[in-house]
Design a protein around this motif. Structure first.
Motif, PDB file in Angstrom:
ATOM      1  N   ALA A 178      16.720  -2.570  -6.528  1.00  0.00           N
ATOM      2  CA  ALA A 178      15.708  -1.111  -6.491  1.00  0.00           C
ATOM      3  C   ALA A 178      14.388  -2.093  -5.617  1.00  0.00           C
ATOM      4  N   ARG A 179      13.584  -2.336  -4.871  1.00  0.00           N
ATOM      5  CA  ARG A 179      12.329  -3.172  -4.641  1.00  0.00           C
ATOM      6  C   ARG A 179      10.960  -1.723  -4.399  1.00  0.00           C
ATOM      7  N   VAL A 180      10.133  -2.330  -4.347  1.00  0.00           N
ATOM      8  CA  VAL A 180       8.171  -1.302  -5.121  1.00  0.00           C
ATOM      9  C   VAL A 180       8.366  -1.846  -3.647  1.00  0.00           C
ATOM     10  N   ARG A 181       8.300  -0.529  -2.397  1.00  0.00           N
ATOM     11  CA  ARG A 181       7.611  -0.735  -1.115  1.00  0.00           C
ATOM     12  C   ARG A 181       6.334  -1.168  -1.321  1.00  0.00           C
ATOM     13  N   PRO A 182       6.178  -2.536  -0.429  1.00  0.00           N
ATOM     14  CA  PRO A 182       4.400  -2.857  -0.970  1.00  0.00           C
ATOM     15  C   PRO A 182       3.865  -1.458   0.010  1.00  0.00           C
ATOM     16  N   VAL A 183       2.128  -1.662  -0.679  1.00  0.00           N
ATOM     17  CA  VAL A 183       1.302  -0.990   0.238  1.00  0.00           C
ATOM     18  C   VAL A 183      -0.057  -1.728   0.584  1.00  0.00           C
ATOM     19  N   PRO A 184       0.101  -2.190   1.986  1.00  0.00           N
ATOM     20  CA  PRO A 184      -0.883  -3.223   2.075  1.00  0.00           C
ATOM     21  C   PRO A 184      -2.240  -2.896   1.750  1.00  0.00           C
ATOM     22  N   ALA A 185      -3.048  -2.081   1.436  1.00  0.00           N
ATOM     23  CA  ALA A 185      -4.114  -1.662   1.088  1.00  0.00           C
ATOM     24  C   ALA A 185      -4.693  -1.703   0.096  1.00  0.00           C
TER      25      ALA A 185
ATOM     26  N   SER B 154      -2.238  -3.492  -1.889  1.00  0.00           N
ATOM     27  CA  SER B 154      -2.826  -5.471  -2.342  1.00  0.00           C
ATOM     28  C   SER B 154      -4.016  -6.119  -1.933  1.00  0.00           C
ATOM     29  N   ARG B 155      -4.194  -5.309  -1.179  1.00  0.00           N
ATOM     30  CA  ARG B 155      -5.502  -6.230  -0.335  1.00  0.00           C
ATOM     31  C   ARG B 155      -6.446  -6.001  -0.907  1.00  0.00           C
ATOM     32  N   ALA B 156      -6.803  -4.632  -1.881  1.00  0.00           N
ATOM     33  CA  ALA B 156      -7.733  -4.840  -2.501  1.00  0.00           C
ATOM     34  C   ALA B 156      -7.296  -5.377  -3.983  1.00  0.00           C
ATOM     35  N   LEU B 157      -6.496  -5.557  -4.383  1.00  0.00           N
ATOM     36  CA  LEU B 157      -5.850  -5.942  -5.578  1.00  0.00           C
ATOM     37  C   LEU B 157      -6.389  -7.867  -5.272  1.00  0.00           C
ATOM     38  N   ALA B 158      -6.353  -8.069  -3.846  1.00  0.00           N
ATOM     39  CA  ALA B 158      -6.043  -9.600  -3.993  1.00  0.00           C
ATOM     40  C   ALA B 158      -7.956 -10.004  -3.893  1.00  0.00           C
ATOM     41  N   ILE B 159      -8.646  -9.268  -3.413  1.00  0.00           N
ATOM     42  CA  ILE B 159     -10.013  -9.032  -3.466  1.00  0.00           C
ATOM     43  C   ILE B 159     -10.619  -9.183  -4.866  1.00  0.00           C
TER      44      ILE B 159
ATOM     45  N   THR C  32     -11.880  -9.322   8.823  1.00  0.00           N
ATOM     46  CA  THR C  32     -13.510  -9.032   8.517  1.00  0.00           C
ATOM     47  C   THR C  32     -13.570  -7.412   7.963  1.00  0.00           C
ATOM     48  N   SER C  33     -12.971  -6.986   9.307  1.00  0.00           N
ATOM     49  CA  SER C  33     -13.427  -5.521   9.276  1.00  0.00           C
ATOM     50  C   SER C  33     -12.342  -4.624   7.958  1.00  0.00           C
ATOM     51  N   THR C  34     -11.276  -5.001   8.455  1.00  0.00           N
ATOM     52  CA  THR C  34     -10.676  -4.648   7.071  1.00  0.00           C
ATOM     53  C   THR C  34     -10.880  -4.642   5.462  1.00  0.00           C
ATOM     54  N   CYS C  35     -11.363  -6.317   5.949  1.00  0.00           N
ATOM     55  CA  CYS C  35     -12.053  -6.539   4.539  1.00  0.00           C
ATOM     56  C   CYS C  35     -13.596  -5.863   3.712  1.00  0.00           C
TER      57      CYS C  35
ATOM     58  N   LEU D  42     -13.625  -3.690   0.700  1.00  0.00           N
ATOM     59  CA  LEU D  42     -14.940  -3.609   0.529  1.00  0.00           C
ATOM     60  C   LEU D  42     -16.264  -1.919   0.035  1.00  0.00           C
ATOM     61  N   ARG D  43     -16.099  -1.338   0.595  1.00  0.00           N
ATOM     62  CA  ARG D  43     -17.200  -0.364   0.198  1.00  0.00           C
ATOM     63  C   ARG D  43     -16.433   0.401   0.035  1.00  0.00           C
ATOM     64  N   ALA D  44     -14.733   0.810  -0.493  1.00  0.00           N
ATOM     65  CA  ALA D  44     -14.085   2.302  -1.462  1.00  0.00           C
ATOM     66  C   ALA D  44     -14.120   0.618  -2.785  1.00  0.00           C
ATOM     67  N   LEU D  45     -14.495  -0.148  -2.777  1.00  0.00           N
ATOM     68  CA  LEU D  45     -13.782  -0.562  -4.166  1.00  0.00           C
ATOM     69  C   LEU D  45     -15.405  -0.114  -4.760  1.00  0.00           C
ATOM     70  N   VAL D  46     -16.454  -0.455  -3.609  1.00  0.00           N
ATOM     71  CA  VAL D  46     -17.768  -0.067  -4.255  1.00  0.00           C
ATOM     72  C   VAL D  46     -18.389   0.712  -3.859  1.00  0.00           C
TER      73      VAL D  46
END
Length: 265
Positions: free
Chosen positions: A14-21, A23-28, A52-55, A59-63
């Motif tokens: 059993a594996r957790v399916r990746p959720v890119p958004a 993963s990227r938020a946590l990476a930031i 850059t646009s994705t980042c 960032l705006r959502a995290l803010v």
């Protein structure tokens, strides 16, 4: 035969399916946690190899959620108060925090030092879970939820002593550390070995000029270091004899705490 627990029935594959958004938020967030200065959008996106646009959207959502804050004049980003709030919630509901706080209060009062209880998160980070401040005018700025590189200062010597790392890997990690007065690697290795033998680590003014830091490990029954008790004081106010006595007192409390938490006596 004992009944099989529900957890053991989960398929081994059993594996957790990746959720890119996510993963990227946590990476930031992790990237910003490692920085000592605010970072620009360009720096963040380049370092994380992110469009850059994705980042910017993340960032705006995290803010908006107060996980990140941005300086409107410089357009630079740092971690926000929301992260600290979450960290406090984790810390205050952690059994280590509950058990360590009275110990930290007592040592701080008896020895007039700032005391800190930290969680060891591998060789990457230390997370402050509890603290008690000294009565002296000296103020060491730290808050619950603060993070520090795991191999820094007195605690770092203990982490290195408990870690199964080759000399080459230790050197790689050592070169990434920040000190006021950096020790050379050979000297640091000797102090790591001494920490392993004595059971406590001491930093005399390397991490912060004029400041002595002492740390003792809290371990599991398998001798794995999970937490540490740390004392921070002004070097001029701690004689060699006082430092050793404080280190032994800290070590005794750490051993008792280990036993209480189900670790080594």
């Amino acid at each position: 035969m004992a009944p099989t627990s529900p957890i053991s029935k989960r398929p081994a594959t059993a594996r957790v399916r990746p959720v890119p958004a996510v993963s990227r938020a946590l990476a930031i967030l992790r990237f910003l946690a490692r920085q000592t200065e605010p970072s620009t959008l360009k720096t963040i996106s380049q370092e994380l190899e992110m469009v850059t646009s994705t980042c910017l959207h993340i960032l705006r959502a995290l803010v908006e959620e107060q996980m990140v804050q941005v300086d409107a004049s410089t357009k630079r980003y740092t971690l926000g108060v929301g992260v600290l709030s979450l960290a406090r919630s984790v810390a205050e509901n952690n059994p280590f925090h509950t058990l360590a706080q009275p110990v930290l209060d007592k040592i701080a009062e008896d020895w007039n030092v700032t005391t800190i209880g930290v969680k060891v998160a591998g060789i990457e980070d230390l997370v402050v879970l509890a603290l008690a401040r000294s009565r002296s005018p000296f103020s060491f700025y730290v808050e619950v939820g603060s993070r520090f590189p795991a191999l820094t200062s007195a605690t770092g010597r203990l982490v290195a002593a408990h870690a199964a790392l080759s000399p080459a890997e230790l050197l790689k990690q050592f070169r990434q550390l920040r000190w006021d007065n950096p020790p050379d690697f050979a000297q640091w290795q000797k102090e790591v070995q001494a920490a392993g033998r004595q059971g406590f680590g001491i930093d005399h003014g390397h991490y912060m000029s004029g400041i002595t830091v002492i740390a003792a490990p809290v371990t599991t029954a398998q001798a794995r270091m999970t937490h540490a008790l740390v004392a921070v004081g002004v070097t001029d106010q701690l004689t060699k004899g006082t430092t050793q006595a404080l280190a032994k007192a800290l070590l005794e409390e750490a051993r008792t705490l280990s036993q209480t938490l189900g670790g080594r006596p």
